[in-house]
Design a protein around this motif. Structure first.
Motif, PDB file in Angstrom:
ATOM      1  N   ILE A  54       0.854  -1.173   0.000  1.00  0.00           N
ATOM      2  CA  ILE A  54       0.000   0.000   0.000  1.00  0.00           C
ATOM      3  C   ILE A  54       0.896   1.231   0.000  1.00  0.00           C
ATOM      4  O   ILE A  54       2.058   1.170   0.428  1.00  0.00           O
ATOM      5  CB  ILE A  54      -0.985  -0.002   1.185  1.00  0.00           C
ATOM      6  N   ALA A  55       0.363   2.356  -0.495  1.00  0.00           N
ATOM      7  CA  ALA A  55       1.160   3.572  -0.608  1.00  0.00           C
ATOM      8  C   ALA A  55       0.236   4.780  -0.532  1.00  0.00           C
ATOM      9  O   ALA A  55      -0.962   4.685  -0.800  1.00  0.00           O
ATOM     10  CB  ALA A  55       1.945   3.573  -1.926  1.00  0.00           C
ATOM     11  N   VAL A  56       0.817   5.921  -0.170  1.00  0.00           N
ATOM     12  CA  VAL A  56       0.065   7.169  -0.065  1.00  0.00           C
ATOM     13  C   VAL A  56       0.813   8.294  -0.774  1.00  0.00           C
ATOM     14  O   VAL A  56       2.042   8.269  -0.876  1.00  0.00           O
ATOM     15  CB  VAL A  56      -0.196   7.563   1.407  1.00  0.00           C
ATOM     16  N   GLU A 110       8.721  15.042  11.545  1.00  0.00           N
ATOM     17  CA  GLU A 110       7.619  15.837  11.007  1.00  0.00           C
ATOM     18  C   GLU A 110       7.068  15.226   9.716  1.00  0.00           C
ATOM     19  O   GLU A 110       5.859  15.079   9.556  1.00  0.00           O
ATOM     20  CB  GLU A 110       8.076  17.277  10.745  1.00  0.00           C
ATOM     21  N   SER A 111       7.951  14.851   8.813  1.00  0.00           N
ATOM     22  CA  SER A 111       7.504  14.207   7.571  1.00  0.00           C
ATOM     23  C   SER A 111       6.839  12.876   7.855  1.00  0.00           C
ATOM     24  O   SER A 111       5.785  12.558   7.292  1.00  0.00           O
ATOM     25  CB  SER A 111       8.684  13.996   6.619  1.00  0.00           C
ATOM     26  N   LEU A 112       7.447  12.071   8.730  1.00  0.00           N
ATOM     27  CA  LEU A 112       6.875  10.761   9.056  1.00  0.00           C
ATOM     28  C   LEU A 112       5.481  10.887   9.672  1.00  0.00           C
ATOM     29  O   LEU A 112       4.584  10.095   9.367  1.00  0.00           O
ATOM     30  CB  LEU A 112       7.800   9.990   9.989  1.00  0.00           C
ATOM     31  N   THR A 113       5.279  11.884  10.522  1.00  0.00           N
ATOM     32  CA  THR A 113       3.972  12.093  11.136  1.00  0.00           C
ATOM     33  C   THR A 113       2.925  12.412  10.078  1.00  0.00           C
ATOM     34  O   THR A 113       1.811  11.869  10.098  1.00  0.00           O
ATOM     35  CB  THR A 113       4.045  13.207  12.194  1.00  0.00           C
ATOM     36  N   GLY A 114       3.270  13.263   9.115  1.00  0.00           N
ATOM     37  CA  GLY A 114       2.339  13.581   8.025  1.00  0.00           C
ATOM     38  C   GLY A 114       2.022  12.368   7.169  1.00  0.00           C
ATOM     39  O   GLY A 114       0.880  12.167   6.747  1.00  0.00           O
ATOM     40  N   ILE A 115       3.021  11.547   6.910  1.00  0.00           N
ATOM     41  CA  ILE A 115       2.810  10.339   6.111  1.00  0.00           C
ATOM     42  C   ILE A 115       1.964   9.331   6.889  1.00  0.00           C
ATOM     43  O   ILE A 115       1.050   8.707   6.336  1.00  0.00           O
ATOM     44  CB  ILE A 115       4.168   9.739   5.678  1.00  0.00           C
ATOM     45  N   ALA A 116       2.219   9.186   8.185  1.00  0.00           N
ATOM     46  CA  ALA A 116       1.409   8.296   9.026  1.00  0.00           C
ATOM     47  C   ALA A 116      -0.050   8.757   9.032  1.00  0.00           C
ATOM     48  O   ALA A 116      -0.972   7.927   8.956  1.00  0.00           O
ATOM     49  CB  ALA A 116       1.968   8.248  10.446  1.00  0.00           C
ATOM     50  N   LYS A 122      -6.296   7.205   4.560  1.00  0.00           N
ATOM     51  CA  LYS A 122      -6.607   6.419   3.365  1.00  0.00           C
ATOM     52  C   LYS A 122      -7.013   4.989   3.684  1.00  0.00           C
ATOM     53  O   LYS A 122      -7.945   4.455   3.076  1.00  0.00           O
ATOM     54  CB  LYS A 122      -5.400   6.418   2.423  1.00  0.00           C
ATOM     55  N   TYR A 123      -6.317   4.351   4.628  1.00  0.00           N
ATOM     56  CA  TYR A 123      -6.499   2.915   4.850  1.00  0.00           C
ATOM     57  C   TYR A 123      -7.186   2.558   6.169  1.00  0.00           C
ATOM     58  O   TYR A 123      -7.449   1.385   6.423  1.00  0.00           O
ATOM     59  CB  TYR A 123      -5.147   2.202   4.762  1.00  0.00           C
ATOM     60  N   GLY A 124      -7.432   3.537   7.023  1.00  0.00           N
ATOM     61  CA  GLY A 124      -8.137   3.274   8.271  1.00  0.00           C
ATOM     62  C   GLY A 124      -7.225   2.908   9.423  1.00  0.00           C
ATOM     63  O   GLY A 124      -5.989   2.878   9.305  1.00  0.00           O
ATOM     64  N   SER A 125      -7.842   2.603  10.546  1.00  0.00           N
ATOM     65  CA  SER A 125      -7.097   2.404  11.791  1.00  0.00           C
ATOM     66  C   SER A 125      -6.215   1.157  11.792  1.00  0.00           C
ATOM     67  O   SER A 125      -5.307   1.054  12.609  1.00  0.00           O
ATOM     68  CB  SER A 125      -8.066   2.352  12.973  1.00  0.00           C
ATOM     69  N   ASP A 126      -6.456   0.207  10.898  1.00  0.00           N
ATOM     70  CA  ASP A 126      -5.573  -0.963  10.822  1.00  0.00           C
ATOM     71  C   ASP A 126      -4.163  -0.571  10.384  1.00  0.00           C
ATOM     72  O   ASP A 126      -3.215  -1.332  10.586  1.00  0.00           O
ATOM     73  CB  ASP A 126      -6.120  -2.002   9.842  1.00  0.00           C
ATOM     74  N   TRP A 127      -4.034   0.589   9.773  1.00  0.00           N
ATOM     75  CA  TRP A 127      -2.743   1.066   9.286  1.00  0.00           C
ATOM     76  C   TRP A 127      -2.366   2.343  10.028  1.00  0.00           C
ATOM     77  O   TRP A 127      -2.047   3.360   9.439  1.00  0.00           O
ATOM     78  CB  TRP A 127      -2.775   1.270   7.776  1.00  0.00           C
ATOM     79  N   SER A 128      -2.388   2.230  11.341  1.00  0.00           N
ATOM     80  CA  SER A 128      -2.045   3.350  12.205  1.00  0.00           C
ATOM     81  C   SER A 128      -0.620   3.161  12.719  1.00  0.00           C
ATOM     82  O   SER A 128      -0.300   2.116  13.289  1.00  0.00           O
ATOM     83  CB  SER A 128      -3.037   3.416  13.378  1.00  0.00           C
ATOM     84  N   PHE A 136       8.413   4.105  11.272  1.00  0.00           N
ATOM     85  CA  PHE A 136       7.070   3.803  11.748  1.00  0.00           C
ATOM     86  C   PHE A 136       7.164   2.630  12.704  1.00  0.00           C
ATOM     87  O   PHE A 136       8.001   1.735  12.528  1.00  0.00           O
ATOM     88  CB  PHE A 136       6.160   3.364  10.595  1.00  0.00           C
ATOM     89  N   VAL A 137       6.259   2.597  13.684  1.00  0.00           N
ATOM     90  CA  VAL A 137       6.119   1.442  14.564  1.00  0.00           C
ATOM     91  C   VAL A 137       4.631   1.116  14.639  1.00  0.00           C
ATOM     92  O   VAL A 137       3.807   1.996  14.872  1.00  0.00           O
ATOM     93  CB  VAL A 137       6.684   1.718  15.973  1.00  0.00           C
TER      94      VAL A 137
END
Length: 169
Positions: A54-56, A110-116, A122-128, A136-137
């Motif tokens: 998956i990608a954003v 900062e970038s990682l937070t925006g991407i998360a 886009k994908y919902g809470s399963d991809w939090s 990411f963790v």
């Protein structure tokens, strides 16, 4: 990609006579609407490796993540060359998009937070994802390294009217 977007080039060799080129908004709509992408990387011995993920799209660039020990992560550690593709498996309709370029690791919080946030939207809470130590963790899947695709070429293959459009960066 829009800030430095080159002109679209319609390749008449692979397009119907009166087919119009795809537009950049059509490409971004396809990227934003796609759920599954295919990432192609190159193994150390030169063989290709292709895997779904998956990608954003954030800041007009595509982003993906992978576990640090997965094959695609090991490949990207040796060569940043990659292609990210998505589209429809229907023959007569839809738009297929191929982004050829290089994967650049993203590690600033900062970038990682925006991407998360984009993954969650886009994908919902399963991809939090939480952001820790430049990655990411996710409790379900462990740590993940995040990459941005810096395009060299974007190709759009319109089906139905059959038109191949190219942007070179």
């Amino acid at each position: 990609m829009t800030a430095q977007l080159p002109a679209a080039e319609l390749d008449r060799r692979y397009s119907e006579e009166n087919a119009p080129p795809s537009t950049w908004p059509q490409v971004t709509a396809a990227l934003d609407g796609a759920e599954v992408f295919w990432l192609s990387t190159v193994r150390a011995d030169g063989r290709p490796h292709v895997t779904p993920l998956i990608a954003v799209r954030v800041d007009d660039r595509m982003h993906f993540c992978t576990g640090p020990d997965e094959q695609k992560a090991r490949n990207l550690a040796e060569s940043s060359a990659c292609a990210l593709t998505t589209g429809s498996n229907a023959l007569g309709s839809g738009l297929d998009v191929v982004i050829e370029g290089r994967a650049v690791r993203i590690s600033d919080p900062e970038s990682l937070t925006g991407i998360a946030d984009a993954y969650r939207a886009k994908y919902g809470s399963d991809w939090s994802f939480d952001v820790t130590d430049g990655r990411f963790v996710n409790t379900a899947g462990g740590p993940a390294t995040v990459f941005r695709v810096e395009p060299s070429t974007v190709l759009a293959f319109a089906k139905g009217e059959y038109a191949q459009t190219r942007w070179r960066f």
